[in-house]
Design a protein around this motif. Sequence first.
Motif, mmCIF file in Angstrom:
data_model
loop_
_atom_site.group_PDB
_atom_site.id
_atom_site.type_symbol
_atom_site.label_atom_id
_atom_site.label_comp_id
_atom_site.label_asym_id
_atom_site.label_seq_id
_atom_site.Cartn_x
_atom_site.Cartn_y
_atom_site.Cartn_z
ATOM 1 N N THR A 12 -6.129 4.313 3.874
ATOM 2 C CA THR A 12 -7.227 3.516 4.417
ATOM 3 C C THR A 12 -7.269 2.177 3.701
ATOM 4 O O THR A 12 -7.212 2.129 2.466
ATOM 5 N N LEU A 13 -7.358 1.094 4.479
ATOM 6 C CA LEU A 13 -7.578 -0.238 3.922
ATOM 7 C C LEU A 13 -8.968 -0.682 4.361
ATOM 8 O O LEU A 13 -9.177 -1.045 5.517
ATOM 9 N N ASN A 14 -9.920 -0.611 3.446
ATOM 10 C CA ASN A 14 -11.292 -1.032 3.717
ATOM 11 C C ASN A 14 -11.447 -2.456 3.215
ATOM 12 O O ASN A 14 -11.444 -2.707 2.004
ATOM 13 N N LEU A 42 0.873 -1.171 0.000
ATOM 14 C CA LEU A 42 0.000 0.000 0.000
ATOM 15 C C LEU A 42 0.908 1.217 0.000
ATOM 16 O O LEU A 42 1.214 1.791 1.041
ATOM 17 N N ASN A 43 1.357 1.601 -1.165
ATOM 18 C CA ASN A 43 2.467 2.552 -1.277
ATOM 19 C C ASN A 43 2.096 3.861 -1.949
ATOM 20 O O ASN A 43 2.969 4.566 -2.443
ATOM 21 N N GLN A 44 0.800 4.184 -1.975
ATOM 22 C CA GLN A 44 0.373 5.470 -2.508
ATOM 23 C C GLN A 44 -0.243 6.296 -1.383
ATOM 24 O O GLN A 44 -1.227 5.878 -0.770
ATOM 25 N N ALA A 45 0.330 7.453 -1.113
ATOM 26 C CA ALA A 45 -0.202 8.326 -0.065
ATOM 27 C C ALA A 45 -1.586 8.838 -0.447
ATOM 28 O O ALA A 45 -1.945 8.881 -1.630
ATOM 29 N N GLN A 46 -2.355 9.196 0.572
ATOM 30 C CA GLN A 46 -3.691 9.761 0.372
ATOM 31 C C GLN A 46 -4.557 8.833 -0.491
ATOM 32 O O GLN A 46 -5.250 9.289 -1.411
ATOM 33 N N THR A 47 -4.529 7.534 -0.163
ATOM 34 C CA THR A 47 -5.237 6.552 -0.990
ATOM 35 C C THR A 47 -6.161 5.695 -0.144
ATOM 36 O O THR A 47 -5.831 5.316 0.981
ATOM 37 N N TYR A 48 -7.303 5.406 -0.714
ATOM 38 C CA TYR A 48 -8.336 4.572 -0.093
ATOM 39 C C TYR A 48 -8.342 3.250 -0.851
ATOM 40 O O TYR A 48 -8.790 3.171 -1.996
ATOM 41 N N TYR A 49 -7.804 2.198 -0.225
ATOM 42 C CA TYR A 49 -7.742 0.882 -0.854
ATOM 43 C C TYR A 49 -8.998 0.091 -0.492
ATOM 44 O O TYR A 49 -9.273 -0.151 0.683
ATOM 45 N N LEU A 50 -9.740 -0.330 -1.506
ATOM 46 C CA LEU A 50 -11.001 -1.024 -1.315
ATOM 47 C C LEU A 50 -10.857 -2.474 -1.779
ATOM 48 O O LEU A 50 -10.654 -2.745 -2.968
ATOM 49 N N VAL A 51 -10.947 -3.410 -0.841
ATOM 50 C CA VAL A 51 -10.806 -4.833 -1.156
ATOM 51 C C VAL A 51 -12.084 -5.324 -1.833
ATOM 52 O O VAL A 51 -13.193 -5.068 -1.362
ATOM 53 N N MET A 52 -11.932 -6.051 -2.944
ATOM 54 C CA MET A 52 -13.075 -6.441 -3.761
ATOM 55 C C MET A 52 -13.457 -7.909 -3.637
ATOM 56 O O MET A 52 -14.461 -8.344 -4.210
ATOM 57 N N ASN A 53 -12.675 -8.706 -2.897
ATOM 58 C CA ASN A 53 -12.947 -10.139 -2.790
ATOM 59 C C ASN A 53 -12.189 -10.698 -1.595
ATOM 60 O O ASN A 53 -11.325 -10.038 -1.014
ATOM 61 N N ASN A 54 -12.513 -11.909 -1.201
ATOM 62 C CA ASN A 54 -11.738 -12.593 -0.178
ATOM 63 C C ASN A 54 -10.331 -12.846 -0.710
ATOM 64 O O ASN A 54 -10.136 -13.078 -1.911
#
Length: 214
Positions: A76-78, A48-60
Amino acid sequence: MKRVLILLLFILVFVNGVSAYDLFFGCSDPSLNTNGKQCVEVTACRNLNQAQTYYLVMNNISTTGACFYANQENITLNMNSHTLFFTQASTVIRTFSDSWNFGNNFEIMNGEIVQTSASGQGNGGTGLITFQGCDGCKVHDMRLITLSFMYPNIAINFPATGTIEIYNNDIQRNDQTISNGHTNVAAIHTAALDGVEHIILHHNNISGRPWLFD
């Protein structure tokens, strides 16, 4: 007809093994609030190497050990109501990379991390989730389940500073026999906290082994 609708709702809520969490259909979902951060959809383990980024998990996601490294600011890791399955007992999510670039304001939310096998205790980390060198980090609305883990579910280690919040989590330590002397480990562990001003803990359900916090 009413019974069919109720059954379909039940299946929808529990299909990913997580209940009462928010599920978004992607970065373009109009109900998703990223608080001004750019949104990136995630389908596998990655840095997770991008600042100001919202990472949205799409699957298990399934992994043997380490999965997510956060080494930039304001991430954010959602988990998006999904589950991260792991086997080897090691750090799965951490706030630093191999080059020790620290990530402040790292937020982990809205899903599960589940150990699926009790084989092997591993020695690859200090916590299932490790905050190291982190100011303003949060874990909330997560379910963390371990079966054979010699480290804490959440570790806050040197040189963490500032405020760290852990709330609305279900932490289950279903550890089986561990023979390496680490059986008394806490579910939430802090170390070298001279720089930490506040650790805010509330509304966490901790079950399993009796060692809760140290």
